[in-house]
Motif scaffolding. Structure first.
Motif, PDB file in Angstrom:
ATOM      1  N   ASP A 184      30.310 -46.364   4.343  1.00  0.00           N
ATOM      2  CA  ASP A 184      29.785 -46.367   2.300  1.00  0.00           C
ATOM      3  C   ASP A 184      30.840 -45.714   1.933  1.00  0.00           C
ATOM      4  N   LEU A 185      31.873 -44.542   3.175  1.00  0.00           N
ATOM      5  CA  LEU A 185      32.996 -44.342   2.614  1.00  0.00           C
ATOM      6  C   LEU A 185      33.690 -44.933   2.184  1.00  0.00           C
ATOM      7  N   ILE A 186      34.054 -45.423   3.144  1.00  0.00           N
ATOM      8  CA  ILE A 186      35.462 -46.614   2.986  1.00  0.00           C
ATOM      9  C   ILE A 186      35.751 -47.429   1.774  1.00  0.00           C
ATOM     10  N   ILE A 187      34.765 -47.980   0.894  1.00  0.00           N
ATOM     11  CA  ILE A 187      34.502 -48.379  -0.608  1.00  0.00           C
ATOM     12  C   ILE A 187      34.047 -48.015  -1.209  1.00  0.00           C
ATOM     13  N   ALA A 188      33.086 -46.919  -1.384  1.00  0.00           N
ATOM     14  CA  ALA A 188      33.339 -45.272  -2.197  1.00  0.00           C
ATOM     15  C   ALA A 188      34.301 -44.797  -2.539  1.00  0.00           C
ATOM     16  N   GLN A 189      35.922 -44.282  -1.828  1.00  0.00           N
ATOM     17  CA  GLN A 189      36.945 -44.175  -2.241  1.00  0.00           C
ATOM     18  C   GLN A 189      38.155 -45.044  -2.996  1.00  0.00           C
ATOM     19  N   VAL A 190      38.116 -46.400  -2.190  1.00  0.00           N
ATOM     20  CA  VAL A 190      38.376 -47.355  -3.230  1.00  0.00           C
ATOM     21  C   VAL A 190      37.541 -47.493  -4.903  1.00  0.00           C
ATOM     22  N   ILE A 191      36.714 -47.834  -4.981  1.00  0.00           N
ATOM     23  CA  ILE A 191      35.314 -47.821  -5.956  1.00  0.00           C
ATOM     24  C   ILE A 191      35.925 -47.084  -6.839  1.00  0.00           C
ATOM     25  N   LEU A 192      36.113 -46.223  -6.777  1.00  0.00           N
ATOM     26  CA  LEU A 192      36.894 -44.734  -8.161  1.00  0.00           C
ATOM     27  C   LEU A 192      37.777 -44.709  -7.760  1.00  0.00           C
ATOM     28  N   GLN A 193      38.581 -45.219  -6.947  1.00  0.00           N
ATOM     29  CA  GLN A 193      39.890 -45.218  -7.176  1.00  0.00           C
ATOM     30  C   GLN A 193      40.502 -46.674  -8.082  1.00  0.00           C
ATOM     31  N   GLN A 194      39.519 -47.094  -8.224  1.00  0.00           N
ATOM     32  CA  GLN A 194      40.142 -48.455  -8.639  1.00  0.00           C
ATOM     33  C   GLN A 194      39.234 -47.959  -9.922  1.00  0.00           C
ATOM     34  N   LEU A 218      25.003 -56.348   3.628  1.00  0.00           N
ATOM     35  CA  LEU A 218      24.134 -57.912   3.727  1.00  0.00           C
ATOM     36  C   LEU A 218      23.654 -58.022   2.651  1.00  0.00           C
ATOM     37  N   ALA A 219      23.543 -57.023   1.550  1.00  0.00           N
ATOM     38  CA  ALA A 219      22.681 -56.798   0.340  1.00  0.00           C
ATOM     39  C   ALA A 219      23.326 -57.105  -0.526  1.00  0.00           C
ATOM     40  N   GLU A 220      23.209 -57.919  -1.474  1.00  0.00           N
ATOM     41  CA  GLU A 220      23.664 -57.935  -3.039  1.00  0.00           C
ATOM     42  C   GLU A 220      23.207 -57.429  -4.183  1.00  0.00           C
ATOM     43  N   GLN A 221      22.104 -56.298  -3.689  1.00  0.00           N
ATOM     44  CA  GLN A 221      22.031 -55.375  -5.389  1.00  0.00           C
ATOM     45  C   GLN A 221      21.174 -54.478  -4.218  1.00  0.00           C
ATOM     46  N   PRO A 222      21.196 -53.361  -5.138  1.00  0.00           N
ATOM     47  CA  PRO A 222      20.433 -51.992  -4.810  1.00  0.00           C
ATOM     48  C   PRO A 222      18.445 -52.588  -4.575  1.00  0.00           C
ATOM     49  N   PRO A 223      17.888 -52.150  -3.934  1.00  0.00           N
ATOM     50  CA  PRO A 223      18.342 -50.419  -2.779  1.00  0.00           C
ATOM     51  C   PRO A 223      18.875 -50.397  -1.783  1.00  0.00           C
ATOM     52  N   TYR A 224      20.065 -49.918  -1.307  1.00  0.00           N
ATOM     53  CA  TYR A 224      20.839 -50.118  -0.021  1.00  0.00           C
ATOM     54  C   TYR A 224      20.584 -48.866   0.885  1.00  0.00           C
ATOM     55  N   SER A 225      20.045 -49.376   1.897  1.00  0.00           N
ATOM     56  CA  SER A 225      19.649 -48.143   3.481  1.00  0.00           C
ATOM     57  C   SER A 225      20.526 -47.182   2.855  1.00  0.00           C
ATOM     58  N   ASN A 230      24.054 -46.493  -3.406  1.00  0.00           N
ATOM     59  CA  ASN A 230      23.146 -46.677  -4.870  1.00  0.00           C
ATOM     60  C   ASN A 230      24.575 -46.332  -5.794  1.00  0.00           C
ATOM     61  N   PHE A 231      24.842 -45.086  -5.142  1.00  0.00           N
ATOM     62  CA  PHE A 231      25.622 -44.571  -6.222  1.00  0.00           C
ATOM     63  C   PHE A 231      26.429 -45.096  -6.890  1.00  0.00           C
ATOM     64  N   LEU A 232      27.453 -45.945  -6.350  1.00  0.00           N
ATOM     65  CA  LEU A 232      28.592 -46.710  -6.625  1.00  0.00           C
ATOM     66  C   LEU A 232      27.428 -47.594  -7.957  1.00  0.00           C
ATOM     67  N   ALA A 233      26.651 -48.535  -7.213  1.00  0.00           N
ATOM     68  CA  ALA A 233      25.963 -49.334  -7.971  1.00  0.00           C
ATOM     69  C   ALA A 233      25.676 -49.135  -9.134  1.00  0.00           C
ATOM     70  N   PHE A 234      24.991 -47.500  -9.100  1.00  0.00           N
ATOM     71  CA  PHE A 234      24.728 -47.153 -10.256  1.00  0.00           C
ATOM     72  C   PHE A 234      25.530 -47.147 -11.800  1.00  0.00           C
ATOM     73  N   LEU A 235      26.660 -46.558 -11.482  1.00  0.00           N
ATOM     74  CA  LEU A 235      27.734 -46.060 -11.555  1.00  0.00           C
ATOM     75  C   LEU A 235      28.918 -46.774 -12.421  1.00  0.00           C
ATOM     76  N   LEU A 236      28.883 -48.075 -11.410  1.00  0.00           N
ATOM     77  CA  LEU A 236      29.476 -49.675 -12.029  1.00  0.00           C
ATOM     78  C   LEU A 236      28.387 -49.975 -12.914  1.00  0.00           C
ATOM     79  N   LYS A 237      27.663 -50.545 -12.987  1.00  0.00           N
ATOM     80  CA  LYS A 237      26.361 -50.221 -14.329  1.00  0.00           C
ATOM     81  C   LYS A 237      26.716 -49.656 -15.091  1.00  0.00           C
TER      82      LYS A 237
END
Length: 319
Positions: A184-194, A218-225, A230-237
């Motif tokens: 999750d850390l790998i994708i979080a850093q990228v999303i925040l930078q974008q 392997l999930a297309e929407q929250p809730p994620y494990s 989940n934080f990133l999904a809600f932030l993007l919305k």
């Protein structure tokens, strides 16, 4: 009627070039190409010059003369700078050609300087921008990915507007280079930078592809494990709403997750300002977090070409 002296001179030097190429006299052929470059530029005969340089580049690629290929390609970029702006499609075609040449050259020192020069040129084309044309970064990101230089690939994909390709590279990076707890850390850093780069649509695409295709998600929407996802999904919305209080509440709810990486606080401050109208936080320098990124990413381009390694370290300052 006899030919003008300048035409006769060019004709003779082209014949001399053909002889050197046939004899595989690489040094002489290289010097003749440089002489032709100066003659044709003086005459502003740019299109014919580009044709000759393309022919020379392919010749030296075929014979494995990578250093010469890099030098002649640098001359091509010089010509493109003299003839910009062109039609957007023409720029795109040249970016593709230059990308193919960079791939052929491989990871040699001369390629780093050439890459910096290409990025600088691409920043002046129709859809370029301060950090260069996104397609240049997409092409270079793909090259670095193929060379298994995933850190460099990451830095170029960040500026590529190619969320799908970026996500696929990040998945490979997560599987092959990261610890299990960093999925999750790998994708979080990228999303925040974008988001800090105001690339919200690209961030949406990156996140969607990563969570859908990563074998551990392997999930297309929250809730994620994983709470951070989940934080990133809600932030993007929430980014489209502009609701500052909702943003503050979200950050408070997931503070434990975002505190795992101290750099996230700086990103979230910038996101709060860009998307939710939060007050601009006091910065350590006049330019601010991403002003520094822009300046460092292209530091030295106006004086001398910087290397791809320098670009890497500039982005690493945010890591």
């Amino acid at each position: 009627m006899s030919e003008p002296k300048s035409v006769r001179g060019v004709s003779r030097i082209v014949k001399k070039l053909d002889s050197a190429l046939e004899a595989q006299n690489y040094y002489e052929a290289h010097q003749i190409y440089r002489s032709i470059y100066y003659r044709f530029c003086a005459q502003k005969n740019y299109e014919e010059l580009l044709g000759l340089l393309k022919k020379g580049i392919q010749y030296f690629i075929d014979y494995g003369q990578k250093t010469i290929v890099a030098d002649l390609t640098s001359l091509v970029v010089d010509v493109l700078e003299k003839t910009t702006p062109r039609e957007e499609q023409d720029h795109v075609e040249w970016i593709k050609r230059l990308g193919a040449i960079l791939k052929e050259i491989g990871p040699i020192v001369e390629r780093e300087a050439l890459l910096a020069k290409i990025i600088k040129w691409s920043s002046s084309v129709n859809t370029g921008g301060k950090l260069g044309h996104p397609m240049v970064h997409k092409v270079v990101g793909q090259i670095m990915w193929l060379e298994n230089n995933l850190e460099q690939a990451k830095h170029h994909f960040l500026l590529s507007k190619d969320g799908e390709g970026f996500a696929q590279m990040l998945i490979q990076m997560s599987i092959t280079k990261a610890y299990r707890g960093e999925i999750d850390l790998i994708i979080a850093q990228v999303i925040l930078q974008q988001l800090c780069l105001k690339e919200e649509p690209t961030a949406q695409q990156t996140f969607k592809t990563y969570t859908k295709l990563h074998p551990k998600i392997l999930a297309e929407q929250p809730p994620y494990s994983l709470p951070l996802l989940n934080f990133l999904a809600f932030l993007l919305k929430l980014a489209k709403s502009g609701k500052l209080e909702s943003f503050k509440t979200l950050c408070d709810l997931y503070k434990r997750s975002t505190d795992r990486d101290p750099s996230y606080e700086k990103y979230l401050q910038k996101i709060g300002t860009l998307y939710f109208g939060a007050p601009v936080p006091q910065q350590r320098s006049h330019h601010g977090l991403f002003g520094d990124l822009v300046n460092q990413f292209f530091q030295g381009l106006d004086d001398e070409p910087s290397s791809s390694t320098n670009a890497s370290s500039a982005v690493n300052d945010l890591d």
